[in-house]
Design an enzyme around this catalytic site. Structure first.
Site, PDB file in Angstrom:
ATOM      1  N   ASN A  45      32.969  38.611  26.153  1.00  0.00           N
ATOM      2  CA  ASN A  45      34.113  38.300  25.150  1.00  0.00           C
ATOM      3  C   ASN A  45      33.557  37.045  24.486  1.00  0.00           C
ATOM      4  O   ASN A  45      32.532  36.622  24.846  1.00  0.00           O
ATOM      5  CB  ASN A  45      35.576  38.067  25.950  1.00  0.00           C
ATOM      6  CG  ASN A  45      35.411  36.792  26.834  1.00  0.00           C
ATOM      7  OD1 ASN A  45      34.542  35.937  26.736  1.00  0.00           O
ATOM      8  ND2 ASN A  45      36.227  36.650  27.750  1.00  0.00           N
TER       9      ASN A  45
ATOM     10  N   GLU B   4      30.729  38.151  39.390  1.00  0.00           N
ATOM     11  CA  GLU B   4      31.623  37.705  40.436  1.00  0.00           C
ATOM     12  C   GLU B   4      31.132  37.669  41.935  1.00  0.00           C
ATOM     13  O   GLU B   4      31.887  37.197  42.683  1.00  0.00           O
ATOM     14  CB  GLU B   4      33.055  38.225  40.350  1.00  0.00           C
ATOM     15  CG  GLU B   4      33.808  37.829  39.158  1.00  0.00           C
ATOM     16  CD  GLU B   4      35.213  38.233  39.087  1.00  0.00           C
ATOM     17  OE1 GLU B   4      36.157  37.496  38.431  1.00  0.00           O
ATOM     18  OE2 GLU B   4      35.602  39.340  39.863  1.00  0.00           O
TER      19      GLU B   4
ATOM     20  N   ALA C 260      43.334  42.916  32.923  1.00  0.00           N
ATOM     21  CA  ALA C 260      42.264  43.689  33.292  1.00  0.00           C
ATOM     22  C   ALA C 260      41.759  44.620  32.099  1.00  0.00           C
ATOM     23  O   ALA C 260      41.280  45.537  32.281  1.00  0.00           O
ATOM     24  CB  ALA C 260      42.719  44.821  34.383  1.00  0.00           C
ATOM     25  N   ALA C 261      42.220  44.144  30.814  1.00  0.00           N
ATOM     26  CA  ALA C 261      41.780  44.843  29.737  1.00  0.00           C
ATOM     27  C   ALA C 261      40.358  45.034  29.519  1.00  0.00           C
ATOM     28  O   ALA C 261      39.751  46.044  29.264  1.00  0.00           O
ATOM     29  CB  ALA C 261      42.313  44.090  28.528  1.00  0.00           C
ATOM     30  N   GLY C 262      39.660  43.850  29.906  1.00  0.00           N
ATOM     31  CA  GLY C 262      38.258  43.953  29.684  1.00  0.00           C
ATOM     32  C   GLY C 262      37.420  44.824  30.533  1.00  0.00           C
ATOM     33  O   GLY C 262      36.576  45.411  30.196  1.00  0.00           O
ATOM     34  N   ASP C 263      38.086  44.804  31.960  1.00  0.00           N
ATOM     35  CA  ASP C 263      37.759  45.891  32.845  1.00  0.00           C
ATOM     36  C   ASP C 263      37.788  47.432  32.546  1.00  0.00           C
ATOM     37  O   ASP C 263      36.871  48.088  32.678  1.00  0.00           O
ATOM     38  CB  ASP C 263      38.199  45.673  34.313  1.00  0.00           C
ATOM     39  CG  ASP C 263      38.067  44.148  34.776  1.00  0.00           C
ATOM     40  OD1 ASP C 263      37.013  43.610  34.381  1.00  0.00           O
ATOM     41  OD2 ASP C 263      38.873  43.612  35.445  1.00  0.00           O
TER      42      ASP C 263
ATOM     43  N   GLY D 157      39.503  40.884  21.801  1.00  0.00           N
ATOM     44  CA  GLY D 157      41.024  40.994  22.025  1.00  0.00           C
ATOM     45  C   GLY D 157      41.802  42.120  21.021  1.00  0.00           C
ATOM     46  O   GLY D 157      41.213  43.282  20.917  1.00  0.00           O
TER      47      GLY D 157
ATOM     48  N   GLY E  78      39.718  42.011  41.264  1.00  0.00           N
ATOM     49  CA  GLY E  78      38.500  41.680  41.035  1.00  0.00           C
ATOM     50  C   GLY E  78      37.833  42.639  40.073  1.00  0.00           C
ATOM     51  O   GLY E  78      38.152  43.647  39.717  1.00  0.00           O
TER      52      GLY E  78
ATOM     53  N   ALA F 238      36.313  45.827  41.480  1.00  0.00           N
ATOM     54  CA  ALA F 238      37.236  46.987  41.998  1.00  0.00           C
ATOM     55  C   ALA F 238      37.964  47.316  40.898  1.00  0.00           C
ATOM     56  O   ALA F 238      38.094  48.696  40.811  1.00  0.00           O
ATOM     57  CB  ALA F 238      38.298  46.210  43.013  1.00  0.00           C
ATOM     58  N   ASN F 239      38.314  46.505  39.915  1.00  0.00           N
ATOM     59  CA  ASN F 239      38.974  46.704  38.882  1.00  0.00           C
ATOM     60  C   ASN F 239      38.157  47.815  37.942  1.00  0.00           C
ATOM     61  O   ASN F 239      38.715  48.935  37.507  1.00  0.00           O
ATOM     62  CB  ASN F 239      39.277  45.864  37.752  1.00  0.00           C
ATOM     63  CG  ASN F 239      40.478  44.994  38.500  1.00  0.00           C
ATOM     64  OD1 ASN F 239      41.256  45.272  39.167  1.00  0.00           O
ATOM     65  ND2 ASN F 239      40.521  43.702  37.746  1.00  0.00           N
TER      66      ASN F 239
END
Length: 296
Positions: free
Chosen positions: A184, A140, A240-243, A212, A41, A44-45
């Site tokens: 993104n 979300e 989860a890179a964006g998080d 990216g 999520g 949470a991430n």
């Protein structure tokens, strides 16, 4: 230096992650490889990522009364995040079905579950927002709740970082209360209808476009626009890179870095994250970010 106080308002899901040589086409069944079940999520991430990056982090969100909810609370708390305000809603927790191909690209379907009950903020939750240095939010959970948090944060002098994902209809007052917008390329196109990143500055005074493996773009309506190169790593999973990026940006900025440098540090966080499979389990610790950080 005192820890930056970060409050994250957002979603918590259980991620069911499967790898396969390619992402399936409609109607196609593929034989996969690895499978992991990990907390995720975007909310949470980002809370876990902020704590691992060095922040004093509080998470505002909702979990279900099911077994996934028990696991989510335990894992988020174990990461060093304050879950004292975490709500429990009767029924299912949020679930994300994640498919990852051999190049680390992914396709995700999210069932909101308890996240949909995150409507309105209580007075203790609003107090946490007011007392934070930085508020981090995504899309979300109900947009009305995100907007409420951002407006309250702006009035209290708390900085607001909005990771506007997934792209959806957003009221003007949310963008008006946002200090830094992070999106993104597909999200940027959805919000602006145009390919050039400068169009994002019509929405908020400062914006970051994540690219990216090509790095990131940062723009300031009243200042400079900068392209930040990617940190070369071998990508395993970009889930989860964006998080990791959004959380590190908030932590770095809250600690006193200028925003261009905070974007560089966040780019290192995203690069560190893609080296491992999974969402929350892949989020990097501060030492890993510093190891890959490339100052300008």
């Amino acid at each position: 230096m005192p820890q930056t106080r970060v409050v994250v308002v957002g979603s918590a899901n259980m991620d069911l992650v499967a790898t396969a040589p390619a992402l399936p086409q409609p109607g196609e069944t593929l034989l996969g490889a690895d499978f992991v079940m990990v907390p995720g999520g975007k909310g949470a991430n980002q809370a876990i990522a902020a704590a691992r990056a060095g922040a004093d982090c509080t998470f505002l969100g909702a979990i279900g009364s099911d077994a996934f909810g028990v696991t989510l609370r335990a894992r988020i708390t174990a990461a060093g995040v304050d879950t004292g305000h975490l709500r429990v809603a009767y029924g299912a927790s949020g679930v994300a079905l994640v498919m990852v191909n051999a190049e680390g690209e992914n396709a995700i379907v999210v069932s909101p579950g308890a996240n949909a009950t995150m409507t309105g903020l209580t007075e203790p939750e609003l107090t946490a927002v007011r007392e934070a240095d930085v508020l981090v939010a995504q899309l979300e959970i109900p947009v009305e709740t995100v907007t409420e948090a951002a407006v309250v944060a702006r009035a209290a002098g708390t900085r607001v970082v909005l990771n506007a994902a997934p792209a959806r209809t957003v009221p003007p007052e949310l963008f008006a209360a946002t200090d830094v917008l992070v999106v993104n390329e597909s999200e940027a196109l959805a919000f602006t209808g145009r390919g050039e990143p400068q169009a994002l500055l019509e929405l908020t005074p400062r914006a970051v476009l994540t690219l990216g493996m090509s790095g990131a773009w940062y723009g300031d309506r009243d200042g400079e626009c900068v392209r930040v190169p990617a940190v070369p790593v071998e990508a395993v999973d970009s889930t989860a890179a964006g998080d990791a990026f959004s959380a590190a940006l908030a932590v770095g900025w809250g600690e006193g870095r200028d925003l261009v440098d905070a974007v560089r540090w966040a780019t290192a966080a995203g690069a560190a994250c893609v080296r491992r499979l999974g969402a929350s389990v892949a989020l990097p610790r501060r030492a890993e970010i510093d190891e890959l950080y490339q100052p300008g």
